[in-house]
Design an enzyme around this catalytic site. Structure first.
Site, PDB file in Angstrom:
ATOM      1  N   ASN A 115     -67.711 -29.959 -21.033  1.00  0.00           N
ATOM      2  CA  ASN A 115     -67.393 -30.704 -22.142  1.00  0.00           C
ATOM      3  C   ASN A 115     -68.241 -31.427 -22.847  1.00  0.00           C
ATOM      4  O   ASN A 115     -68.697 -32.564 -22.232  1.00  0.00           O
ATOM      5  CB  ASN A 115     -66.034 -31.431 -21.805  1.00  0.00           C
ATOM      6  CG  ASN A 115     -65.470 -32.090 -22.917  1.00  0.00           C
ATOM      7  OD1 ASN A 115     -65.968 -31.918 -24.167  1.00  0.00           O
ATOM      8  ND2 ASN A 115     -64.294 -32.769 -22.750  1.00  0.00           N
ATOM      9  N   ARG A 158     -65.516 -26.321 -23.429  1.00  0.00           N
ATOM     10  CA  ARG A 158     -64.701 -26.912 -24.422  1.00  0.00           C
ATOM     11  C   ARG A 158     -65.156 -26.689 -25.730  1.00  0.00           C
ATOM     12  O   ARG A 158     -66.412 -27.300 -25.972  1.00  0.00           O
ATOM     13  CB  ARG A 158     -64.357 -28.036 -24.321  1.00  0.00           C
ATOM     14  CG  ARG A 158     -63.435 -28.722 -25.257  1.00  0.00           C
ATOM     15  CD  ARG A 158     -63.151 -30.133 -24.999  1.00  0.00           C
ATOM     16  NE  ARG A 158     -62.248 -30.624 -25.960  1.00  0.00           N
ATOM     17  CZ  ARG A 158     -61.979 -31.834 -26.386  1.00  0.00           C
ATOM     18  NH1 ARG A 158     -62.910 -32.855 -26.347  1.00  0.00           N
ATOM     19  NH2 ARG A 158     -61.335 -32.116 -27.502  1.00  0.00           N
ATOM     20  N   HIS A 168     -56.821 -30.742 -29.726  1.00  0.00           N
ATOM     21  CA  HIS A 168     -56.070 -31.049 -28.324  1.00  0.00           C
ATOM     22  C   HIS A 168     -55.263 -29.817 -27.937  1.00  0.00           C
ATOM     23  O   HIS A 168     -54.409 -29.897 -27.286  1.00  0.00           O
ATOM     24  CB  HIS A 168     -55.090 -32.227 -28.356  1.00  0.00           C
ATOM     25  CG  HIS A 168     -55.741 -33.492 -28.661  1.00  0.00           C
ATOM     26  ND1 HIS A 168     -55.181 -34.401 -29.553  1.00  0.00           N
ATOM     27  CD2 HIS A 168     -56.802 -34.046 -28.294  1.00  0.00           C
ATOM     28  CE1 HIS A 168     -55.934 -35.613 -29.395  1.00  0.00           C
ATOM     29  NE2 HIS A 168     -57.115 -35.324 -28.513  1.00  0.00           N
ATOM     30  N   ARG A 223     -58.813 -44.444 -35.012  1.00  0.00           N
ATOM     31  CA  ARG A 223     -58.606 -43.333 -36.375  1.00  0.00           C
ATOM     32  C   ARG A 223     -57.261 -43.828 -36.789  1.00  0.00           C
ATOM     33  O   ARG A 223     -56.301 -44.207 -36.225  1.00  0.00           O
ATOM     34  CB  ARG A 223     -58.575 -42.162 -35.771  1.00  0.00           C
ATOM     35  CG  ARG A 223     -59.949 -41.556 -35.445  1.00  0.00           C
ATOM     36  CD  ARG A 223     -59.524 -40.076 -35.186  1.00  0.00           C
ATOM     37  NE  ARG A 223     -60.624 -39.699 -33.847  1.00  0.00           N
ATOM     38  CZ  ARG A 223     -60.334 -38.823 -32.941  1.00  0.00           C
ATOM     39  NH1 ARG A 223     -59.465 -37.897 -33.156  1.00  0.00           N
ATOM     40  NH2 ARG A 223     -61.176 -38.727 -31.994  1.00  0.00           N
ATOM     41  N   GLU A 231     -56.850 -30.734 -19.100  1.00  0.00           N
ATOM     42  CA  GLU A 231     -57.648 -29.896 -19.801  1.00  0.00           C
ATOM     43  C   GLU A 231     -58.737 -29.015 -19.065  1.00  0.00           C
ATOM     44  O   GLU A 231     -58.930 -27.994 -19.303  1.00  0.00           O
ATOM     45  CB  GLU A 231     -58.139 -30.591 -20.912  1.00  0.00           C
ATOM     46  CG  GLU A 231     -57.256 -30.950 -22.093  1.00  0.00           C
ATOM     47  CD  GLU A 231     -57.748 -32.264 -22.996  1.00  0.00           C
ATOM     48  OE1 GLU A 231     -57.710 -33.145 -22.480  1.00  0.00           O
ATOM     49  OE2 GLU A 231     -58.093 -31.526 -24.256  1.00  0.00           O
TER      50      GLU A 231
END
Ligand code: AMP
Length: 414
Positions: free
Chosen positions: A15, A98, A187, A248, A391
């Site tokens: 990743n 990823r 996601h 965010r 993940e």
């Protein structure tokens, strides 16, 4: 490889961020993790590699300058080799990457070819922070093991099943299409994994259940999953839309940006930084870690309490919206750092939704565990679950399945 070597079953999951690489080496014969680690602050004097072998031996930490992703992967490879898990091993079956943005083209994991790289590159304008780092990670891994299949697993893939009426913004169609402006969602690997695991927890096939997945980490997103297929998700063209996140803003009136430009005299880049890095929980109260926010609330801090209430209010609105989108909901699943650990968030998110069949059992909700579990009382019509996301395992599983099937091209469907 000699004929006596077993079938390669290890998968390295990478990743790659702009200045970091997270990695895991798994053996897919039994889905066991062999090593995990992280290289951060790549390109700085104070780079750091933290490597944890899981087959025995202690965690190791190296500090000092690591110039670029190439040097980072080389250092990772050296650490793995010390544990007898080197990347030159014939046991390595593939490297799974990823990749944040796959646009509309990639709805499944895909063996990386030059054509695939060109498409990931073409998507840089809609994922300027993420795709370039992913590309660098792939190129570096390719140079280390050019003979190995490299597989891209896209964050957007699970959401490509969203119907057009959920994916399109209500803006001029020609302009939207010319610039590929639509809701892609992110996601996805987590939403796919968690919705499937939730079905398993209910003893059902994913095709039989409707699930609202709440991925609440530093980044946060919700998704509505009908019979295993995503029908709506809260992130959009970029990961800025939707829930209140660590830094965010999530949803705001788009006119806020014109206002900031015209009235506050801010540049586009300044507004981008404001909304992505200085908003959300950190903008509201100065902290983005839910543990710290809860601690401050317990001490009577009003700003932290308001930030928490705003976070919960938005979350509830999405639960309600996705309940309406799905019509019938079998489970609401909480996952990621906040979702898995913050019992007060889970409780507050469903409080007052009893009429919708949602409730949390206080004792079950307080249990700390790494296992998927139900936290709703038996009488509740809708199951509320905590399902730790994984993940890396999902990327490794998808990567391994693809290379074992020998069907590299199958993923590149529309
Ligand atoms: P993630 O992005 O999934 O790694 O989630 C990171 C976030 O999870 C942190 O910023 C915290 O807000 C939150 N978090 C992690 N551990 C806990 C905990 N024990 N209690 C509450 N929140 C937590």
């Amino acid at each position: 490889m000699t004929s006596t070597d077993p079938t390669p079953s290890r998968v390295l999951v990478l990743n790659s961020g702009s200045s970091s690489v997270k990695y895991q080496l798994l053996d897919m014969a039994d889905s066991a993790r062999l090593a995990v680690g992280l290289v951060e602050r790549i390109g700085e004097e104070t780079s750091r590699l933290v490597h944890t072998p899981l087959t025995g031996g202690d965690k190791r930490e190296l500090t000092g300058p690591i110039a670029d992703h190439g040097a980072a992967l080389k250092a990772v490879s050296e650490e793995l080799a010390k544990d007898g898990l080197g990347l030159d091993s014939p046991q390595l079956a593939a490297i799974g990457h990823r990749v944040v943005h796959g646009g509309l083209k990639f709805s499944a994991p895909t063996v990386i070819t030059e054509e695939v790289m060109a498409e990931i590159e073409r998507l840089v304008p809609v994922a300027p922070l993420h795709n370039p780092a992913n590309i660098t990670g792939i190129r570096t891994a390719q140079s280390l093991r050019p003979d190995l299949p490299q597989v891209a697993v896209f964050d957007t893939a699970f959401h490509t099943t969203m119907p057009e009426h959920a994916a399109r913004y209500a803006i001029d169609v020609e302009t939207a299409d010319a610039h590929r402006i639509r809701r892609y969602g992110f996601h996805g690997t987590s939403h796919a994994y968690v919705s499937r695991e939730t079905a398993k927890l209910l003893g059902k096939d994913p095709s039989e259940v409707n699930v609202i997945v709440l991925h609440l980490g530093n980044g946060a997103s919700a998704s509505a999953v009908r019979g295993g297929m995503c029908v709506d998700t809260s992130m959009g063209l970029t990961p800025l839309e939707g829930l209140v996140m660590g830094t965010r803003s999530g949803d705001i009136d788009p006119a806020v940006t014109f206002h900031l430009e015209r009235v506050a005299g801010m540049s586009t880049d300044e507004i981008d930084t404001l909304l992505n890095k200085k908003s959300g929980l950190v903008g509201l109260c100065g902290d983005n870690d839910m543990r710290e926010i809860r601690r401050r609330i317990d001490e009577g801090d009003q700003r932290a309490a308001l930030a928490f209430d705003i976070y919960i209010h938005r979350l509830k609105k999405y639960i309600g919206a996705y309940y309406a989108v799905l019509g019938k909901v079998d489970a609401v699943a909480f996952t990621a750092g906040v979702g898995e650990n913050a019992a007060p968030v889970r409780e507050a998110a469903v409080t007052g939704l009893e009429e919708l069949g949602l409730a949390v059992d206080g004792e079950l909700n307080a249990v700390r565990s790494d296992a998927p579990r139900l936290i709703s009382p038996e009488y509740a019509r809708v199951a509320v679950a905590v399902v730790p996301t994984d993940e890396e395992l999902e990327i490794a599983t998808q990567t391994y399945a693809l290379v074992r099937s020998g069907d590299g091209a199958s993923g590149a469907g529309a």
